[in-house]
Design a protein around this motif. Structure first.
Motif, PDB file in Angstrom:
ATOM      1  N   TRP A   1       0.839  -1.194   0.000  1.00 29.97           N
ATOM      2  CA  TRP A   1       0.000   0.000   0.000  1.00 29.97           C
ATOM      3  C   TRP A   1       0.875   1.245   0.000  1.00 29.97           C
ATOM      4  O   TRP A   1       1.874   1.307   0.709  1.00 29.97           O
ATOM      5  CB  TRP A   1      -0.900   0.027   1.233  1.00 29.97           C
ATOM      6  CG  TRP A   1      -1.978  -1.015   1.219  1.00 29.97           C
ATOM      7  CD1 TRP A   1      -1.921  -2.255   1.770  1.00 29.97           C
ATOM      8  CD2 TRP A   1      -3.265  -0.902   0.618  1.00 29.97           C
ATOM      9  NE1 TRP A   1      -3.087  -2.934   1.552  1.00 29.97           N
ATOM     10  CE2 TRP A   1      -3.943  -2.122   0.846  1.00 29.97           C
ATOM     11  CE3 TRP A   1      -3.924   0.104  -0.090  1.00 29.97           C
ATOM     12  CZ2 TRP A   1      -5.238  -2.355   0.397  1.00 29.97           C
ATOM     13  CZ3 TRP A   1      -5.213  -0.124  -0.536  1.00 29.97           C
ATOM     14  CH2 TRP A   1      -5.856  -1.336  -0.296  1.00 29.97           C
ATOM     15  N   SER A   2       0.488   2.234  -0.789  1.00 32.66           N
ATOM     16  CA  SER A   2       1.172   3.528  -0.801  1.00 32.66           C
ATOM     17  C   SER A   2       0.120   4.627  -0.764  1.00 32.66           C
ATOM     18  O   SER A   2      -0.931   4.520  -1.422  1.00 32.66           O
ATOM     19  CB  SER A   2       2.044   3.685  -2.052  1.00 32.66           C
ATOM     20  OG  SER A   2       3.045   2.694  -2.099  1.00 32.66           O
ATOM     21  N   PHE A   3       0.416   5.692   0.001  1.00 38.32           N
ATOM     22  CA  PHE A   3      -0.526   6.798   0.157  1.00 38.32           C
ATOM     23  C   PHE A   3       0.192   8.110  -0.159  1.00 38.32           C
ATOM     24  O   PHE A   3       1.329   8.331   0.274  1.00 38.32           O
ATOM     25  CB  PHE A   3      -1.077   6.841   1.586  1.00 38.32           C
ATOM     26  CG  PHE A   3      -1.837   5.606   1.981  1.00 38.32           C
ATOM     27  CD1 PHE A   3      -3.209   5.529   1.805  1.00 38.32           C
ATOM     28  CD2 PHE A   3      -1.173   4.507   2.516  1.00 38.32           C
ATOM     29  CE1 PHE A   3      -3.907   4.390   2.160  1.00 38.32           C
ATOM     30  CE2 PHE A   3      -1.852   3.359   2.874  1.00 38.32           C
ATOM     31  CZ  PHE A   3      -3.231   3.294   2.693  1.00 38.32           C
ATOM     32  N   PHE A   4      -0.498   8.983  -0.904  1.00 37.12           N
ATOM     33  CA  PHE A   4       0.043  10.283  -1.283  1.00 37.12           C
ATOM     34  C   PHE A   4      -1.007  11.341  -0.941  1.00 37.12           C
ATOM     35  O   PHE A   4      -2.138  11.287  -1.435  1.00 37.12           O
ATOM     36  CB  PHE A   4       0.356  10.330  -2.779  1.00 37.12           C
ATOM     37  CG  PHE A   4       1.282   9.239  -3.242  1.00 37.12           C
ATOM     38  CD1 PHE A   4       2.635   9.475  -3.392  1.00 37.12           C
ATOM     39  CD2 PHE A   4       0.789   7.969  -3.525  1.00 37.12           C
ATOM     40  CE1 PHE A   4       3.489   8.468  -3.818  1.00 37.12           C
ATOM     41  CE2 PHE A   4       1.629   6.953  -3.950  1.00 37.12           C
ATOM     42  CZ  PHE A   4       2.986   7.210  -4.093  1.00 37.12           C
ATOM     43  N   LEU A   5      -0.628  12.282  -0.101  1.00 34.83           N
ATOM     44  CA  LEU A   5      -1.552  13.321   0.352  1.00 34.83           C
ATOM     45  C   LEU A   5      -0.911  14.679   0.110  1.00 34.83           C
ATOM     46  O   LEU A   5       0.214  14.930   0.560  1.00 34.83           O
ATOM     47  CB  LEU A   5      -1.851  13.135   1.841  1.00 34.83           C
ATOM     48  CG  LEU A   5      -2.836  14.108   2.481  1.00 34.83           C
ATOM     49  CD1 LEU A   5      -4.220  13.949   1.855  1.00 34.83           C
ATOM     50  CD2 LEU A   5      -2.904  13.875   3.987  1.00 34.83           C
ATOM     51  N   GLY A   6      -1.612  15.568  -0.633  1.00 39.48           N
ATOM     52  CA  GLY A   6      -1.016  16.850  -0.988  1.00 39.48           C
ATOM     53  C   GLY A   6      -1.972  18.011  -0.847  1.00 39.48           C
ATOM     54  O   GLY A   6      -3.199  17.848  -0.868  1.00 39.48           O
ATOM     55  N   ALA A   7      -1.403  19.208  -0.707  1.00 40.12           N
ATOM     56  CA  ALA A   7      -2.175  20.448  -0.658  1.00 40.12           C
ATOM     57  C   ALA A   7      -1.361  21.538  -1.341  1.00 40.12           C
ATOM     58  O   ALA A   7      -0.140  21.617  -1.159  1.00 40.12           O
ATOM     59  CB  ALA A   7      -2.493  20.840   0.781  1.00 40.12           C
ATOM     60  N   ASN A   8      -2.035  22.368  -2.163  1.00 37.31           N
ATOM     61  CA  ASN A   8      -1.345  23.393  -2.938  1.00 37.31           C
ATOM     62  C   ASN A   8      -2.131  24.699  -2.935  1.00 37.31           C
ATOM     63  O   ASN A   8      -3.368  24.701  -2.894  1.00 37.31           O
ATOM     64  CB  ASN A   8      -1.179  22.946  -4.401  1.00 37.31           C
ATOM     65  CG  ASN A   8      -0.309  21.722  -4.546  1.00 37.31           C
ATOM     66  OD1 ASN A   8       0.903  21.812  -4.628  1.00 37.31           O
ATOM     67  ND2 ASN A   8      -0.940  20.549  -4.580  1.00 37.31           N
ATOM     68  N   TYR A   9      -1.395  25.793  -3.022  1.00 39.36           N
ATOM     69  CA  TYR A   9      -1.979  27.093  -3.330  1.00 39.36           C
ATOM     70  C   TYR A   9      -1.765  27.335  -4.816  1.00 39.36           C
ATOM     71  O   TYR A   9      -0.684  27.042  -5.355  1.00 39.36           O
ATOM     72  CB  TYR A   9      -1.312  28.207  -2.527  1.00 39.36           C
ATOM     73  CG  TYR A   9      -1.688  29.591  -3.010  1.00 39.36           C
ATOM     74  CD1 TYR A   9      -2.878  30.181  -2.611  1.00 39.36           C
ATOM     75  CD2 TYR A   9      -0.864  30.281  -3.899  1.00 39.36           C
ATOM     76  CE1 TYR A   9      -3.244  31.440  -3.069  1.00 39.36           C
ATOM     77  CE2 TYR A   9      -1.214  31.534  -4.364  1.00 39.36           C
ATOM     78  CZ  TYR A   9      -2.404  32.114  -3.948  1.00 39.36           C
ATOM     79  OH  TYR A   9      -2.760  33.343  -4.417  1.00 39.36           O
TER      80      TYR A   9
ATOM     81  N   SER B   1      -7.451  32.945  -7.293  1.00 40.25           N
ATOM     82  CA  SER B   1      -6.578  32.062  -6.527  1.00 40.25           C
ATOM     83  C   SER B   1      -7.419  30.956  -5.914  1.00 40.25           C
ATOM     84  O   SER B   1      -8.647  31.058  -5.830  1.00 40.25           O
ATOM     85  CB  SER B   1      -5.858  32.844  -5.423  1.00 40.25           C
ATOM     86  OG  SER B   1      -5.060  33.867  -5.970  1.00 40.25           O
ATOM     87  N   GLY B   2      -6.746  29.917  -5.473  1.00 37.89           N
ATOM     88  CA  GLY B   2      -7.488  28.822  -4.876  1.00 37.89           C
ATOM     89  C   GLY B   2      -6.596  27.878  -4.105  1.00 37.89           C
ATOM     90  O   GLY B   2      -5.367  28.024  -4.064  1.00 37.89           O
ATOM     91  N   ILE B   3      -7.231  26.908  -3.506  1.00 37.52           N
ATOM     92  CA  ILE B   3      -6.543  25.856  -2.756  1.00 37.52           C
ATOM     93  C   ILE B   3      -6.960  24.515  -3.351  1.00 37.52           C
ATOM     94  O   ILE B   3      -8.148  24.275  -3.596  1.00 37.52           O
ATOM     95  CB  ILE B   3      -6.914  25.888  -1.260  1.00 37.52           C
ATOM     96  CG1 ILE B   3      -6.575  27.248  -0.646  1.00 37.52           C
ATOM     97  CG2 ILE B   3      -6.203  24.765  -0.515  1.00 37.52           C
ATOM     98  CD1 ILE B   3      -5.092  27.554  -0.618  1.00 37.52           C
ATOM     99  N   SER B   4      -5.983  23.671  -3.584  1.00 39.21           N
ATOM    100  CA  SER B   4      -6.300  22.328  -4.074  1.00 39.21           C
ATOM    101  C   SER B   4      -5.748  21.293  -3.103  1.00 39.21           C
ATOM    102  O   SER B   4      -4.672  21.472  -2.529  1.00 39.21           O
ATOM    103  CB  SER B   4      -5.719  22.101  -5.476  1.00 39.21           C
ATOM    104  OG  SER B   4      -4.308  22.091  -5.440  1.00 39.21           O
ATOM    105  N   GLU B   5      -6.514  20.233  -2.912  1.00 38.81           N
ATOM    106  CA  GLU B   5      -6.088  19.116  -2.073  1.00 38.81           C
ATOM    107  C   GLU B   5      -6.237  17.831  -2.884  1.00 38.81           C
ATOM    108  O   GLU B   5      -7.095  17.737  -3.760  1.00 38.81           O
ATOM    109  CB  GLU B   5      -6.934  19.001  -0.801  1.00 38.81           C
ATOM    110  CG  GLU B   5      -7.046  20.281   0.019  1.00 38.81           C
ATOM    111  CD  GLU B   5      -8.231  21.134  -0.374  1.00 38.81           C
ATOM    112  OE1 GLU B   5      -8.208  22.346  -0.064  1.00 38.81           O
ATOM    113  OE2 GLU B   5      -9.168  20.598  -1.007  1.00 38.81           O
TER     114      GLU B   5
END
Length: 505
Positions: A221-229, A246-250
């Motif tokens: 199992w592999s997990f990738f969690l991200g957040a960006n402006y 502008s925005g926020i992405s997850e």
């Protein structure tokens, strides 16, 4: 289990004994060649080679001369020269068949694996040195990840040498490990131990049998969690009346690799991403995808059959809405993309395949000609070049796609050309550049604008990826999209900049 394969590498270069009777050959050889053979048997390899080269001038070429010249060059580390002499020994008259196993060994050392396998097949047909050839065939098959066939080849090795038998047993165990057949690997190691319990090979087998018994299972199992402006200068992708925001992405991605015996493999992925614009909330979007990719490897071919489904939901929130979560279905697409990857060598790969997708749109169109529901048929090809020990990659790809939509305004034939570059700038820093051109010619005259539409879309993305810790990465990205169209409403440009973090587990 890579540790096991790496530690077995010394046995991969085991020098095989080539059976021959030097005295008998010396009696048949001319005088100078006979003296050279005597020097070879005394392990004076450089002197033997000089005499053999002189003998060719005085006595003329012969296959026995070429054979011993090849042996002498091999003993002095000149595998390239050995290949030339040993090939001459096998192709001359009469053929000196004892040269075959040594030639295959030299070709293996030079990583000329395809030629080595050709001589293996020739040797099998001629019945030459069956034990040595079977061993070398097993080594070549392991390289091609044809583990079951490699085990059959190793099992066919017949030797009166106990040490050789144990080395073969270790190779069989290694093939089982690489094929994810750990119980059989442990049985093979126990066989190695039982043949001569006090030998170095037996001690080696005991140590790694213990490692196999206590090793943790491979990561599945592999997990990738991200957040960006992000900043987007044309959120709607329009020609006039552009609006920036502008925005926020997850995002979250989960991968699972099933534990299957070679040659089978299975990978499954699920991802969900959410882009929330701060002002233009109606342009916010949630995307989800699920893919299952079974694979089968045969020789240097890897056949995969990716099956995927992707959905997109748009936020219908307005300034007067009483809830901040008001998403509606926008589209769903299912796709099948059979692909054959041909492994030319450790650094070069070719890909090719076909694709089919079904797309369903959920928004109401003002006229039926604008209905984008339909089927997509494609053919794709690609070339991949690996470098910097596999940490760098260059990919050149092309695809032809025919979109057969329900609405005539969207039926088109598209040609896509792209290139990707993964460049390691430092131990923890990667630069990723991706560029693509998509040329679309629409089949019918557009009912709204009275002309056949033609589009050219250019996309370029540049990403800088920096490892901060073993699990946390910094991503900086710039994307530019330019769409040229003979219908002005579809002609637009869009730039997007983002920065954020990703955690990997």
């Amino acid at each position: 289990m890579k540790w096991f394969n790496l530690l077995l590498m010394p046995s991969a270069v085991l020098l095989l004994s080539i059976p021959f009777t030097p005295a008998a050959f010396a009696l048949e050889a001319p005088a100078t060649t006979s003296r050279a053979i005597e020097e070879y048997n005394r392990e004076n390899y450089e002197e033997a080679l000089q005499l053999l080269l002189a003998a060719r001038t005085m006595e003329g070429p012969s296959t026995i001369n070429s054979y011993y010249a090849g042996l002498s060059r091999k003993e002095t580390g000149d595998d390239s020269g050995a290949v030339a002499d040993l090939t001459a020994a096998l192709t001359g008259t009469p053929p000196f068949s004892q040269a075959a196993a040594v030639l295959v060994n030299s070709l293996y050392n030079l990583e000329r694996f395809q030629e080595a396998m050709q001589w293996v097949l020739w040797s099998e047909q001629q019945g030459v040195s069956p034990g040595e050839i079977a061993y070398l065939k097993g080594r070549l098959l392991v390289r091609e990840k044809r583990y079951d066939e490699a085990i059959v080849a190793f099992t066919a090795v017949k030797s009166d040498d106990q040490e050789m038998d144990q080395q073969v047993g270790l190779q069989i165990a290694s093939a089982y490990v690489q094929g994810n057949r750990y119980e059989e690997a442990r049985e093979a190691l126990q066989t190695v131990i039982s043949r001569n319990p006090s030998s170095d090979a037996a001690n080696f087998a005991r140590e790694y049998d213990q490692k196999l018994s206590t090793a943790k299972p491979s990561k599945r199992w592999s997990f990738f969690l991200g957040a960006n402006y992000l900043y987007d200068d044309n959120v709607a992708g329009v020609n006039t009346g552009k609006q920036a925001d502008s925005g926020i992405s997850e995002g979250l991605r989960v991968e699972y690799d099933a534990l299957l015996s070679e040659p089978w493999s299975l990978n499954a992925q699920y991802s969900i991403s959410n882009t929330n614009y701060l002002r233009l909330v109606s342009k916010s979007v949630i995307s989800q995808s699920l893919s299952i990719t079974p694979g089968y490897r045969r020789g240097n071919h890897v056949i995969t059959l990716p099956l995927s489904i992707a959905s997109t939901n748009l936020d219908t929130t307005t300034p007067l809405s009483t809830t901040s979560l008001n998403y509606r279905n926008y589209s769903v697409q299912t796709a099948l993309r059979p692909t054959d990857t041909v492994i030319l060598n450790q650094e070069n790969l070719l890909q090719g395949g076909v694709s089919y997708a079904n797309r369903q749109m959920f928004q109401d169109e003002p006229i039926s000609e604008e209905n984008r529901d339909g089927n997509l048929f494609g053919v794709h090809m690609g070339y991949i070049r690996l470098f910097s020990g596999g940490t760098g990659m260059f990919n050149l790809r092309g695809e032809v796609v025919y979109e057969d939509t329900h609405g005539k305004n969207w039926v088109n034939l598209g040609e896509r050309l792209g290139a990707d570059l993964l460049l390691p700038l430092a131990e923890r820093t990667r630069l990723i550049v991706s560029s693509e051109a998509f040329f679309q010619n629409y089949e019918y005259e557009n009912s709204l604008y009275g002309t056949k539409r033609r589009d050219t879309t250019l996309n370029t993305t540049v990403t800088l990826n920096q490892m901060l810790t073993t699990r946390v990465y910094l991503n900086l990205q710039y994307s530019c999209m330019r769409q040229f169209s003979n219908i002005s409403v579809y002609d637009n440009q869009r730039n997007l900049v983002s920065a954020g973090f990703e955690a990997r587990f």
